[in-house]
Scaffold this motif. Structure first.
Motif, PDB file in Angstrom:
ATOM      1  N   PRO A 226      48.507 -14.757 -52.856  1.00 24.27           N
ATOM      2  CA  PRO A 226      47.678 -15.937 -53.059  1.00 24.27           C
ATOM      3  C   PRO A 226      48.533 -17.204 -53.033  1.00 24.27           C
ATOM      4  CG  PRO A 226      47.872 -14.629 -55.086  1.00 24.27           C
ATOM      5  CD  PRO A 226      48.569 -13.863 -54.011  1.00 24.27           C
ATOM      6  N   LYS A 227      47.917 -18.313 -52.688  1.00 22.56           N
ATOM      7  CA  LYS A 227      48.623 -19.596 -52.786  1.00 22.56           C
ATOM      8  C   LYS A 227      48.496 -20.080 -54.231  1.00 22.56           C
ATOM      9  CE  LYS A 227      49.251 -24.134 -50.959  1.00 22.56           C
ATOM     10  NZ  LYS A 227      48.798 -25.281 -50.233  1.00 22.56           N
ATOM     11  N   VAL A 228      49.628 -20.269 -54.890  1.00 24.48           N
ATOM     12  CA  VAL A 228      49.570 -20.592 -56.321  1.00 24.48           C
ATOM     13  C   VAL A 228      50.368 -21.846 -56.656  1.00 24.48           C
ATOM     14  CG1 VAL A 228      49.334 -18.145 -56.924  1.00 24.48           C
ATOM     15  CG2 VAL A 228      51.601 -19.206 -56.988  1.00 24.48           C
ATOM     16  N   GLU A 229      50.006 -22.443 -57.795  1.00 23.86           N
ATOM     17  CA  GLU A 229      50.847 -23.478 -58.403  1.00 23.86           C
ATOM     18  C   GLU A 229      51.128 -23.054 -59.841  1.00 23.86           C
ATOM     19  OE1 GLU A 229      48.922 -27.281 -58.540  1.00 23.86           O
ATOM     20  OE2 GLU A 229      46.935 -26.409 -58.723  1.00 23.86           O
ATOM     21  N   HIS A 230      52.316 -23.390 -60.310  1.00 21.17           N
ATOM     22  CA  HIS A 230      52.782 -22.899 -61.612  1.00 21.17           C
ATOM     23  C   HIS A 230      52.735 -23.972 -62.700  1.00 21.17           C
ATOM     24  CE1 HIS A 230      54.526 -18.957 -60.425  1.00 21.17           C
ATOM     25  NE2 HIS A 230      54.529 -19.524 -59.234  1.00 21.17           N
ATOM     26  N   PHE A 231      52.361 -23.522 -63.886  1.00 21.41           N
ATOM     27  CA  PHE A 231      52.507 -24.333 -65.101  1.00 21.41           C
ATOM     28  C   PHE A 231      53.222 -23.445 -66.124  1.00 21.41           C
ATOM     29  CE2 PHE A 231      49.522 -28.014 -64.886  1.00 21.41           C
ATOM     30  CZ  PHE A 231      48.873 -27.737 -63.694  1.00 21.41           C
TER      31      PHE A 231
ATOM     32  N   ALA B  41      46.712 -27.074 -67.808  1.00 18.06           N
ATOM     33  CA  ALA B  41      46.368 -26.161 -66.711  1.00 18.06           C
ATOM     34  C   ALA B  41      44.863 -25.890 -66.685  1.00 18.06           C
ATOM     35  CB  ALA B  41      47.146 -24.858 -66.852  1.00 18.06           C
ATOM     36  N   MET B  42      44.264 -25.692 -67.860  1.00 20.80           N
ATOM     37  CA  MET B  42      42.827 -25.389 -67.914  1.00 20.80           C
ATOM     38  C   MET B  42      42.004 -26.605 -67.476  1.00 20.80           C
ATOM     39  SD  MET B  42      42.531 -22.203 -68.760  1.00 20.80           S
ATOM     40  CE  MET B  42      41.038 -21.675 -69.547  1.00 20.80           C
TER      41      MET B  42
ATOM     42  N   ALA C 141      42.662 -26.931 -58.762  1.00 24.69           N
ATOM     43  CA  ALA C 141      43.597 -25.811 -58.572  1.00 24.69           C
ATOM     44  C   ALA C 141      43.881 -25.621 -57.086  1.00 24.69           C
ATOM     45  CB  ALA C 141      43.016 -24.537 -59.156  1.00 24.69           C
ATOM     46  N   ASN C 142      45.163 -25.409 -56.755  1.00 22.30           N
ATOM     47  CA  ASN C 142      45.591 -25.368 -55.362  1.00 22.30           C
ATOM     48  C   ASN C 142      46.410 -24.111 -55.116  1.00 22.30           C
ATOM     49  OD1 ASN C 142      46.265 -26.119 -52.752  1.00 22.30           O
ATOM     50  ND2 ASN C 142      47.986 -27.371 -53.413  1.00 22.30           N
ATOM     51  N   TYR C 143      45.855 -22.895 -54.758  1.00 23.82           N
ATOM     52  CA  TYR C 143      44.436 -22.596 -54.848  1.00 23.82           C
ATOM     53  C   TYR C 143      44.138 -21.811 -56.126  1.00 23.82           C
ATOM     54  CZ  TYR C 143      42.850 -24.142 -50.244  1.00 23.82           C
ATOM     55  OH  TYR C 143      42.471 -24.904 -49.179  1.00 23.82           O
ATOM     56  N   ARG C 144      45.243 -21.222 -56.682  1.00 16.60           N
ATOM     57  CA  ARG C 144      45.152 -20.527 -57.964  1.00 16.60           C
ATOM     58  C   ARG C 144      46.293 -21.023 -58.838  1.00 16.60           C
ATOM     59  NH1 ARG C 144      40.378 -17.382 -58.987  1.00 16.60           N
ATOM     60  NH2 ARG C 144      41.370 -15.656 -60.073  1.00 16.60           N
ATOM     61  N   ILE C 145      46.076 -21.001 -60.149  1.00 16.29           N
ATOM     62  CA  ILE C 145      47.110 -21.418 -61.095  1.00 16.29           C
ATOM     63  C   ILE C 145      47.739 -20.165 -61.713  1.00 16.29           C
ATOM     64  CG2 ILE C 145      47.550 -22.630 -63.270  1.00 16.29           C
ATOM     65  CD1 ILE C 145      44.986 -24.304 -62.593  1.00 16.29           C
ATOM     66  N   VAL C 146      49.066 -20.193 -61.845  1.00 16.19           N
ATOM     67  CA  VAL C 146      49.783 -19.136 -62.569  1.00 16.19           C
ATOM     68  C   VAL C 146      50.542 -19.783 -63.719  1.00 16.19           C
ATOM     69  CG1 VAL C 146      51.691 -17.484 -62.463  1.00 16.19           C
ATOM     70  CG2 VAL C 146      49.998 -17.540 -60.626  1.00 16.19           C
ATOM     71  N   LEU C 147      50.389 -19.203 -64.910  1.00 19.68           N
ATOM     72  CA  LEU C 147      51.137 -19.665 -66.075  1.00 19.68           C
ATOM     73  C   LEU C 147      52.382 -18.801 -66.225  1.00 19.68           C
ATOM     74  CD1 LEU C 147      48.223 -20.075 -68.674  1.00 19.68           C
ATOM     75  CD2 LEU C 147      49.219 -21.836 -67.195  1.00 19.68           C
ATOM     76  N   ASP C 148      53.537 -19.455 -66.403  1.00 18.24           N
ATOM     77  CA  ASP C 148      54.797 -18.739 -66.629  1.00 18.24           C
ATOM     78  C   ASP C 148      55.012 -18.655 -68.134  1.00 18.24           C
ATOM     79  OD1 ASP C 148      54.848 -19.096 -63.891  1.00 18.24           O
ATOM     80  OD2 ASP C 148      56.402 -20.646 -63.929  1.00 18.24           O
ATOM     81  N   ALA C 149      55.112 -17.429 -68.649  1.00 18.63           N
ATOM     82  CA  ALA C 149      55.253 -17.254 -70.103  1.00 18.63           C
ATOM     83  C   ALA C 149      56.550 -17.910 -70.581  1.00 18.63           C
ATOM     84  CB  ALA C 149      55.252 -15.767 -70.453  1.00 18.63           C
ATOM     85  N   ASP C 150      56.449 -18.747 -71.612  1.00 17.23           N
ATOM     86  CA  ASP C 150      57.638 -19.450 -72.130  1.00 17.23           C
ATOM     87  C   ASP C 150      57.607 -19.490 -73.658  1.00 17.23           C
ATOM     88  OD1 ASP C 150      55.481 -21.232 -72.305  1.00 17.23           O
ATOM     89  OD2 ASP C 150      56.626 -22.992 -71.703  1.00 17.23           O
ATOM     90  N   PHE C 151      57.412 -18.342 -74.279  1.00 16.80           N
ATOM     91  CA  PHE C 151      57.389 -18.293 -75.759  1.00 16.80           C
ATOM     92  C   PHE C 151      58.797 -18.348 -76.324  1.00 16.80           C
ATOM     93  CE2 PHE C 151      53.361 -16.574 -74.412  1.00 16.80           C
ATOM     94  CZ  PHE C 151      52.489 -17.234 -75.250  1.00 16.80           C
TER      95      PHE C 151
END
Ligand SMILES: [Zn+2]
Ligand SMILES: [Zn+2]
Length: 339
Positions: free
Chosen positions: A307-312, A320-321, A329-339
């Motif tokens: 998929p074409k994704v952009e990261h937050f 992001a929401m 969204a361009n075209y799907r959003i992916v969240l990178d876990a940063d706990f």
């Protein structure tokens, strides 16, 4: 048991805040997955807003998780999964495996299926828990940072290709070139089909072609639609708004199939004769079975489909929401876990 850090909303549309919960002891058939990435799906938004009336708060969204197995129950560890293995967890987290649908291999239609974010904490968190059957091994050749959206959006548009018996000689159409639609184009192009992208935004024509569409056409221009009448074997509806249904059905050849994966909110009025005379079908489907997710991963790996994704970073979940809600969204959003 140590506490799990997560992001939760305490009310419909309420801001996401840091939240900790104790998942309790792991059950024999369960798997704990340490989340690396999680896609953001429109269903996360609908659930956050309690649009379907089934949300429980505090609500932890996230059902397109990619991560590593960190714990296995005593039965789960006999099912081919290993600690440290990379897996994906999608819309479903549990199914009984003994109802008729499960036994037929359609676990997504299980009569007691338990989605990952319904009365269960999802993957906008350090960890997510699922039944072993829904912790799907991710092949080596699949980029984990982009693969999340395959687990809900991707499988939703991939499984109809198998279920509806789509063949490479089929002429196919996709209505709606967004999160789902762009993945549908990529899959159907790789499947061997001649794909036409239908969109209300002429700005998306070029990108639709870049995704693999042979043609890009206005979804709202009745004249253009009329010219294509009777030329499609299969059409996927990947929007959630009402369309010119009679005109769209007339795009189908005799024996053609119209398939819904977008949750169109209004009823679809159709004349019986529009279906009867051309032996046409209208159908719909939710996500896919475990075996179909495995097939999709192998197909995506072989054909290099992502998929074409952009990261937050996950800590910017609120932003992001809102980005998704604004239709950006361009075209799907992916969240990178940063706990
Ligand atoms: Zn079942
Ligand atoms: Zn989803």
């Amino acid at each position: 048991m140590s506490m799990i850090n997560a992001w939760a909303a305490k009310s419909a549309k309420g801001k996401f805040e840091p939240y900790q919960y104790d998942p309790g002891p792991i059950g024999p058939e369960e798997v704990d997955v340490e989340v690396e990435y999680c896609g953001v799906c429109h269903s996360d938004l609908s659930m956050w807003d309690n649009e379907w009336g089934i949300t429980t708060y505090p609500f932890v969204p996230g059902h397109e998780a990619i991560g590593k197995v960190v714990a296995l129950g005593e039965i789960a560890r006999e099912k081919g999964l290993k600690p440290g293995q990379r897996v994906g967890v999608g819309w479903n987290a549990y199914s009984c495996l003994y109802c008729d649908n499960c036994l037929k291999g359609e676990q997504q239609l299980c009569t007691t299926v338990q989605p990952t974010i319904v009365a269960h904490h999802g993957a906008f968190a350090q960890q997510v828990r699922s039944h072993w059957v829904w912790a799907v091994p991710v092949p080596e050749g699949v980029d984990p940072s982009s693969a999340g959206p395959l687990l809900c959006g991707g499988i939703t548009v991939f499984s109809p290709l198998i279920d509806r018996n789509i063949v490479p000689t089929d002429k196919v159409g996709v209505f709606g070139i967004g999160g789902l639609g762009h993945m549908a184009i990529k899959f159907m192009k790789a499947w061997g089909c001649e794909v036409t992208a239908f969109t209300s935004s002429s700005k998306k024509y070029e990108e639709a072609r870049a995704f693999g569409a042979a043609h890009a056409v206005s979804s709202t221009d009745a004249e253009q639609l009329k010219q294509l009448s009777g030329t499609f074997d299969f059409i996927v509806i990947a929007v959630n708004v009402s369309l010119d249904w009679e005109n769209i059905i007339s795009l189908l050849k005799p024996g053609g199939k119209l398939h819904l994966v977008g949750a169109v909110t209004e009823p679809i009025p159709v004349h019986a004769m529009s279906l009867i005379l051309g032996k046409k079908e209208i159908s719909g489907s939710p996500t896919g079975s475990r075996s179909q997710i495995d097939q999709m991963f192998r197909f995506a790996e072989h054909h290099k489909i992502m998929p074409k994704v952009e990261h937050f970073p996950m800590s910017r979940i609120n932003e992001a929401m809102e980005h998704l809600r604004a239709g950006k969204a361009n075209y799907r959003i992916v969240l990178d876990a940063d706990f």
